[in-house]
Write a protein that holds these residues in place. Sequence first.
Motif, PDB file in Angstrom:
ATOM      1  N   CYS A  69     -24.974 -37.565  -2.762  1.00 35.99           N
ATOM      2  CA  CYS A  69     -25.590 -38.485  -1.808  1.00 35.99           C
ATOM      3  C   CYS A  69     -26.892 -39.017  -2.387  1.00 35.99           C
ATOM      4  CB  CYS A  69     -25.856 -37.772  -0.489  1.00 35.99           C
ATOM      5  SG  CYS A  69     -26.547 -38.850   0.787  1.00 35.99           S
TER       6      CYS A  69
ATOM      7  N   ALA B  42     -25.616 -28.541   6.700  1.00 36.73           N
ATOM      8  CA  ALA B  42     -24.336 -28.958   6.122  1.00 36.73           C
ATOM      9  C   ALA B  42     -23.311 -27.923   6.547  1.00 36.73           C
ATOM     10  CB  ALA B  42     -24.432 -29.032   4.596  1.00 36.73           C
TER      11      ALA B  42
ATOM     12  N   GLY C  60     -25.390 -33.006  -0.732  1.00 32.27           N
ATOM     13  CA  GLY C  60     -25.824 -33.809   0.399  1.00 32.27           C
ATOM     14  C   GLY C  60     -27.193 -34.421   0.241  1.00 32.27           C
TER      15      GLY C  60
ATOM     16  N   PHE D 127     -22.615 -33.479   7.067  1.00 28.18           N
ATOM     17  CA  PHE D 127     -24.030 -33.311   6.759  1.00 28.18           C
ATOM     18  C   PHE D 127     -24.798 -33.952   7.909  1.00 28.18           C
ATOM     19  CE2 PHE D 127     -21.721 -33.362   2.798  1.00 28.18           C
ATOM     20  CZ  PHE D 127     -22.331 -32.401   2.013  1.00 28.18           C
TER      21      PHE D 127
END
Length: 264
Positions: free
Chosen positions: A234, A260, A174, A26
């Motif tokens: 995340c 990503a 992400g 990412f």
Amino acid sequence: MSFQAHEQNGLVWLTSDVLSGIRHGFSTRRGGVSPAPWDSLNLGVSRGDDISNVRENYRRFCVAVGTDPARCVLSRQVHEDNVRLVTDADVGKGLWRERDYASADALICSTPGLPLVVFSADCNVILLHDPVRRAIGAAHAGWKGTALGIVKKTVEAMESQFGCDPSDLRAAIGPAIGTCCFETDDDVPTALRAALGEGAKPYMNWNGHKWHIDLKAVNTLWLRCAGVERIDVCELCTACRQDLFWSHRKVGNARGTQAAMISL
């Protein structure tokens, strides 16, 4: 499970523990060659940045991730729920060749060496890996894609195309805008309630003026509804951490784009 930050020659990127053993990353905004307002690791091909800068940024990011920039396949994000099967015929599309698809907010693949790329500047980006069937997926989910359940449809497409068992899948969500910064009117909660019913209620909070929505939690719910059990999320908010990320909500269109990437 957690996310790890890495730095190499000034380039900073993140990986997820749940995807250990598969090439993925990412990106952040650090470590590229693009000038302001795209400074510096802009991976968006349609932001107005010089394409030579963007290709050099891909080269650097791919070196970090361990993939081949010449083989990258880019999504074409229009905030819909179309899932595209990627094959060798798609090599380089979006970065080196024109994309011949009008809509692809999610990509799936079982061909080794084809890096799948989705983009974000606040939206959720989700990477998927099935180590049993050796298949991967990448999905972009803004609030519209989240309401449409695009990540669940991506899992279902991997089941249909590759015979994946959702319980074998690993998923990483992400960096994206967090509940702290995603303020919205009634359109978003109305769409989420229509899609998920009362299941969406815990992730929507009214502050007296605006709704605050936890889109990462809603996409986690979609993944669990699809049968995915191993999920990493995340915690970083792209709007809070403008030192690391671009945020469309904070700066509008004068910005670069994160990506990503995942590859077998």
